[in-house]
Design an enzyme around this catalytic site. Sequence first.
Site, mmCIF file in Angstrom:
data_model
loop_
_atom_site.group_PDB
_atom_site.id
_atom_site.type_symbol
_atom_site.label_atom_id
_atom_site.label_comp_id
_atom_site.label_asym_id
_atom_site.label_seq_id
_atom_site.Cartn_x
_atom_site.Cartn_y
_atom_site.Cartn_z
ATOM 1 N N TYR A 90 0.983 -1.380 0.003
ATOM 2 C CA TYR A 90 0.030 0.137 -0.149
ATOM 3 C C TYR A 90 0.812 1.267 -0.105
ATOM 4 O O TYR A 90 1.984 1.445 0.780
ATOM 5 C CB TYR A 90 -0.911 -0.013 1.103
ATOM 6 C CG TYR A 90 -1.824 -1.139 1.311
ATOM 7 C CD1 TYR A 90 -2.903 -1.248 0.175
ATOM 8 C CD2 TYR A 90 -1.924 -2.019 2.264
ATOM 9 C CE1 TYR A 90 -4.038 -2.128 0.366
ATOM 10 C CE2 TYR A 90 -2.916 -3.102 2.305
ATOM 11 C CZ TYR A 90 -3.892 -3.043 1.292
ATOM 12 O OH TYR A 90 -4.792 -3.988 1.527
ATOM 13 N N PHE A 101 -1.988 -7.450 1.536
ATOM 14 C CA PHE A 101 -3.375 -6.900 1.628
ATOM 15 C C PHE A 101 -3.608 -6.600 2.969
ATOM 16 O O PHE A 101 -4.722 -6.016 3.382
ATOM 17 C CB PHE A 101 -4.203 -8.361 1.383
ATOM 18 C CG PHE A 101 -4.406 -8.705 -0.291
ATOM 19 C CD1 PHE A 101 -5.036 -7.660 -1.047
ATOM 20 C CD2 PHE A 101 -3.709 -9.718 -0.583
ATOM 21 C CE1 PHE A 101 -4.937 -8.142 -2.262
ATOM 22 C CE2 PHE A 101 -3.599 -9.804 -1.724
ATOM 23 C CZ PHE A 101 -4.178 -9.032 -2.810
ATOM 24 N N HIS A 229 -8.977 -10.400 -8.920
ATOM 25 C CA HIS A 229 -8.384 -9.676 -8.004
ATOM 26 C C HIS A 229 -9.589 -9.208 -6.780
ATOM 27 O O HIS A 229 -10.814 -8.867 -7.391
ATOM 28 C CB HIS A 229 -7.646 -8.563 -8.338
ATOM 29 C CG HIS A 229 -6.882 -7.684 -7.554
ATOM 30 N ND1 HIS A 229 -7.289 -6.716 -6.341
ATOM 31 C CD2 HIS A 229 -5.501 -7.907 -7.079
ATOM 32 C CE1 HIS A 229 -6.296 -6.128 -5.823
ATOM 33 N NE2 HIS A 229 -5.358 -6.941 -6.136
#
Length: 266
Positions: A90, A101, A229
């Site tokens: 991220y 994630f 995804h």
Amino acid sequence: MTGSLFGDPAAAVADAPRLTQWTPADWSVQPDWQPVLDAFWRSAQGASLATFVQSRLDAGAVIYPKHPLWALQLTALSQVKVVILGQDPYHGPHQAQGLSFSVAPGVKPPPSLRNIFKELQRDLHQPAPISGSLEAWSKRGVLLLNTCLTVEDGRPASHAKRGWEQLTDALLAEVARTSPACVYMLWGGHAQAKAELIAHKTRAQPPSFVGLRDVGVHQREALVLKANHPSPLSALRPPQPFIGCGHFSQASAWLAHRDVSMEWGL
């Protein structure tokens, strides 16, 4: 910490944990990963990556996460039973942990992670997690590996194709080469491109005896699960919608058939 995320953006960046120096020796990992890492650091690709990242740090770039190899600290190679493959850390302040994630405790889950939780609830009828951190999975043998391990603030894919992919391919290959039974959750085209690598390394291993009293032989086994995804852009679209894929229950059932337990509670 969460207050700064929704207040002054500059203050959020200034306060965020980040990488400050290229010092792999300080990034502690489980010992059984070290041979793969050492080989990569000695390679030309490893040297090129080190030069690039340090040059960006010297230029003042804000780079996440603070510990690029944290997934390898929380999950030993010998303990891996599930791999969830991501692409890029991220790129917002306080988000990247070094786990695909996952976000740090107290940080609002991004949309893809919310869809993972939605499918987890639908598939296993579990209550909604109260945190976006997936550390608990890591500690139970889920390798949360991104294919690229650093990124600059606000610049997705800024460190892609600089060398990290060669290292993470080697790590993935080592899992396939050594794990007796492992589930690979490949969500989206980028992750699914690794399916052949996994299959090749799993098939390439000769059978081996596992004990003096074992008269049989055991080969490596892999269950490769594919879906779109979990991003809102693709989670519900054909041909393989993420929502409804049932990967968590499939993984648990396949592992249980091999006397391996997997608990998905968070």
